[in-house]
Design a protein around this motif. Sequence first.
Motif, mmCIF file in Angstrom:
data_model
loop_
_atom_site.group_PDB
_atom_site.id
_atom_site.type_symbol
_atom_site.label_atom_id
_atom_site.label_comp_id
_atom_site.label_asym_id
_atom_site.label_seq_id
_atom_site.Cartn_x
_atom_site.Cartn_y
_atom_site.Cartn_z
ATOM 1 N N VAL A 1 0.841 -1.206 0.000
ATOM 2 C CA VAL A 1 0.000 0.000 0.000
ATOM 3 C C VAL A 1 0.871 1.248 0.000
ATOM 4 C CG1 VAL A 1 -1.688 1.318 1.342
ATOM 5 C CG2 VAL A 1 -1.953 -1.151 1.104
ATOM 6 N N GLY A 2 1.925 1.237 0.797
ATOM 7 C CA GLY A 2 2.826 2.386 0.833
ATOM 8 C C GLY A 2 3.440 2.688 -0.520
ATOM 9 N N LEU A 3 3.830 1.645 -1.250
ATOM 10 C CA LEU A 3 4.405 1.840 -2.582
ATOM 11 C C LEU A 3 3.390 2.457 -3.537
ATOM 12 C CD1 LEU A 3 6.419 -1.491 -2.945
ATOM 13 C CD2 LEU A 3 7.369 0.810 -2.661
ATOM 14 N N ARG A 4 2.133 2.056 -3.424
ATOM 15 C CA ARG A 4 1.090 2.641 -4.269
ATOM 16 C C ARG A 4 0.903 4.126 -3.960
ATOM 17 N NH1 ARG A 4 -4.494 -0.424 -4.476
ATOM 18 N NH2 ARG A 4 -4.820 1.220 -6.040
ATOM 19 N N VAL A 5 0.953 4.459 -2.683
ATOM 20 C CA VAL A 5 0.789 5.866 -2.286
ATOM 21 C C VAL A 5 1.942 6.701 -2.837
ATOM 22 C CG1 VAL A 5 0.714 7.446 -0.320
ATOM 23 C CG2 VAL A 5 -0.527 5.265 -0.215
ATOM 24 N N LEU A 6 3.151 6.214 -2.690
ATOM 25 C CA LEU A 6 4.322 6.943 -3.188
ATOM 26 C C LEU A 6 4.273 7.085 -4.696
ATOM 27 C CD1 LEU A 6 7.039 5.304 -0.911
ATOM 28 C CD2 LEU A 6 6.239 7.675 -0.783
ATOM 29 N N ALA A 7 3.848 6.020 -5.382
ATOM 30 C CA ALA A 7 3.746 6.074 -6.843
ATOM 31 C C ALA A 7 2.729 7.112 -7.297
ATOM 32 C CB ALA A 7 3.380 4.699 -7.392
ATOM 33 N N ALA A 8 1.750 7.411 -6.438
ATOM 34 C CA ALA A 8 0.738 8.426 -6.747
ATOM 35 C C ALA A 8 1.233 9.836 -6.428
ATOM 36 C CB ALA A 8 -0.546 8.129 -5.979
ATOM 37 N N GLY A 9 2.467 9.943 -5.937
ATOM 38 C CA GLY A 9 3.055 11.257 -5.681
ATOM 39 C C GLY A 9 2.722 11.842 -4.326
ATOM 40 N N LYS A 10 2.253 11.002 -3.412
ATOM 41 C CA LYS A 10 1.867 11.487 -2.086
ATOM 42 C C LYS A 10 2.851 11.005 -1.023
ATOM 43 C CE LYS A 10 -2.977 11.386 -3.485
ATOM 44 N NZ LYS A 10 -3.004 12.811 -3.842
ATOM 45 N N HIS A 11 2.899 11.728 0.091
ATOM 46 C CA HIS A 11 3.653 11.290 1.246
ATOM 47 C C HIS A 11 2.863 10.189 1.947
ATOM 48 C CE1 HIS A 11 5.964 15.025 0.724
ATOM 49 N NE2 HIS A 11 4.820 15.672 0.716
ATOM 50 N N VAL A 12 3.575 9.305 2.662
ATOM 51 C CA VAL A 12 2.888 8.208 3.332
ATOM 52 C C VAL A 12 3.368 8.077 4.775
ATOM 53 C CG1 VAL A 12 4.537 6.459 2.501
ATOM 54 C CG2 VAL A 12 2.236 5.768 3.198
ATOM 55 N N TYR A 13 2.412 7.828 5.653
ATOM 56 C CA TYR A 13 2.689 7.552 7.066
ATOM 57 C C TYR A 13 2.040 6.213 7.374
ATOM 58 C CZ TYR A 13 2.954 8.109 12.146
ATOM 59 O OH TYR A 13 3.223 7.942 13.486
ATOM 60 N N SER A 14 2.853 5.244 7.834
ATOM 61 C CA SER A 14 2.384 3.880 8.024
ATOM 62 C C SER A 14 2.196 3.546 9.489
ATOM 63 C CB SER A 14 3.395 2.902 7.416
ATOM 64 O OG SER A 14 3.016 1.560 7.650
ATOM 65 N N GLU A 15 1.200 2.703 9.756
ATOM 66 C CA GLU A 15 1.158 2.082 11.082
ATOM 67 C C GLU A 15 2.367 1.158 11.194
ATOM 68 O OE1 GLU A 15 0.444 1.188 14.081
ATOM 69 O OE2 GLU A 15 -0.766 2.959 14.417
ATOM 70 N N LYS A 16 2.718 0.824 12.431
ATOM 71 C CA LYS A 16 3.850 -0.077 12.647
ATOM 72 C C LYS A 16 3.408 -1.529 12.440
ATOM 73 C CE LYS A 16 1.880 -1.210 16.642
ATOM 74 N NZ LYS A 16 1.278 -2.547 16.862
ATOM 75 N N PRO A 17 4.373 -2.388 12.069
ATOM 76 C CA PRO A 17 5.753 -2.084 11.695
ATOM 77 C C PRO A 17 5.829 -1.558 10.265
ATOM 78 C CG PRO A 17 5.363 -4.425 11.458
ATOM 79 C CD PRO A 17 4.089 -3.841 12.007
ATOM 80 N N LEU A 18 6.999 -1.016 9.917
ATOM 81 C CA LEU A 18 7.168 -0.458 8.575
ATOM 82 C C LEU A 18 6.949 -1.521 7.503
ATOM 83 C CD1 LEU A 18 7.979 2.123 7.034
ATOM 84 C CD2 LEU A 18 10.354 1.327 7.160
ATOM 85 N N GLY A 19 7.390 -2.736 7.780
ATOM 86 C CA GLY A 19 7.184 -3.880 6.899
ATOM 87 C C GLY A 19 7.301 -5.148 7.714
ATOM 88 N N VAL A 20 6.998 -6.251 7.103
ATOM 89 C CA VAL A 20 7.111 -7.533 7.790
ATOM 90 C C VAL A 20 8.572 -7.967 7.883
ATOM 91 C CG1 VAL A 20 6.489 -9.980 7.661
ATOM 92 C CG2 VAL A 20 4.786 -8.228 7.181
ATOM 93 N N THR A 21 9.381 -7.584 6.883
ATOM 94 C CA THR A 21 10.813 -7.862 6.893
ATOM 95 C C THR A 21 11.572 -6.603 6.498
ATOM 96 O OG1 THR A 21 10.943 -8.509 4.560
ATOM 97 C CG2 THR A 21 10.369 -10.241 6.160
ATOM 98 N N THR A 22 12.840 -6.545 6.862
ATOM 99 C CA THR A 22 13.658 -5.406 6.457
ATOM 100 C C THR A 22 13.859 -5.390 4.944
ATOM 101 O OG1 THR A 22 15.625 -6.731 6.969
ATOM 102 C CG2 THR A 22 14.901 -5.146 8.628
ATOM 103 N N GLU A 23 13.876 -6.565 4.325
ATOM 104 C CA GLU A 23 14.061 -6.631 2.875
ATOM 105 C C GLU A 23 12.946 -5.896 2.148
ATOM 106 O OE1 GLU A 23 14.669 -9.955 -0.694
ATOM 107 O OE2 GLU A 23 14.216 -10.602 1.357
ATOM 108 N N GLU A 24 11.693 -6.133 2.554
ATOM 109 C CA GLU A 24 10.601 -5.435 1.873
ATOM 110 C C GLU A 24 10.499 -3.986 2.330
ATOM 111 O OE1 GLU A 24 6.767 -7.125 2.484
ATOM 112 O OE2 GLU A 24 6.563 -6.256 4.487
ATOM 113 N N ALA A 25 10.824 -3.709 3.591
ATOM 114 C CA ALA A 25 10.767 -2.328 4.083
ATOM 115 C C ALA A 25 11.786 -1.446 3.373
ATOM 116 C CB ALA A 25 10.997 -2.303 5.590
#
Length: 361
Positions: free
Chosen positions: A80-104
């Motif tokens: 979801v965060g990647l979709r928001v960024l691709a739309a040109g918007k800033h994103v604030y996520s609930e924790k955790p940032l991702g399930v793994t550091t690789e995807e985060a």
Amino acid sequence: MTKQLGIGIIGCGTISAAYLKAAGNFPVLALRGLADVNSAAAEARSAEFDVPAMTVEAMLADPSIDIVINLTIPLVHVDVGLRVLAAGKHVYSEKPLGVTTEEAKRLLDAAENAGRRLGCAPDTFLGGGQQTCRALLDEGAIGRPVGGTAFFLCPGHERWHPAPAFYYQSGGGPMLDMGPYYITSLVNLLGPVARVAGVTTMMRDSRVITSEPLAGQSIAVEVPTHVAGTLHFVSGAVISIAMSFDVPKHKHLPLELYGTEGSMIIPDPNHFGGEIELASTGGDWTAVETRHAYGDGNYRILGVADMAQAILEDRPHRASGAMAYHVLEVMEAFERSSASGQFVTIASTVERPAPMPTHGI
């Protein structure tokens, strides 16, 4: 007139109510829309808080929305965060940032490449209780920090949450669920973590829900439910930590710090306020009054407000993606350490965020 940034929320589950209730405390935030893959959930929150419901696609296309708050389940935070960024918007996520550091890391890189802000909960470390402790520590109230303890221990979330299964799936468990509050608080106080030693266990492979409306249903357990270990900070401080969904009862306080000149009891990092106590070497515990704003309620959109204000002021925001990534790497290290039987060195680092002004943003 106060400058405002338009805010949209994707994900209208349980936690969204806390964000929506707190939003009125911050004039910099203008709520523009709510979205959820379950349109009924968005419509219900819309009726409750008088904020328009819309589709995710409409929200991402809306030029009046500058920041999207991502309150979806952990497994889809990055997508979801990647979709928001691709739309040109800033994103604030609930924790955790991702399930793994690789995807985060994909999310961090995408935000940098897009020139957009990435923020992440928890923001409770910006509250009056935690910020007063930060000021006391920086003033030398306990001398140089030597050690401490961090404990979250409970029987499990199936007792109260209406749909608790995700707490026991990938992206859940006590460390990824509650660890962000404790480790973020400690990083704010002590700086980055250098290495981690940990042991993880999973004593049951299923749980029975006792909360409504799913009482009696069994859910599979896929992640460790008891995590314990040691955080060794770059500063030299050593913190003993335990996060568990397997403890019926205990007497540990959430956070304590011990220094060369005294000790400090820090409020529960899942809250914005709470009781603070100090004791000098050989002395008794003494209550300390909270000095900073946002210690008298649930301000669970404060990190978004600080990010919005930071965008307008062209300064770093405090609940940053970089800090959330560092915390995620620390949390991930417990299972790696448990599997290897060795300390795990933390590759990332982060500066302590700037302290909050006493009067608030």
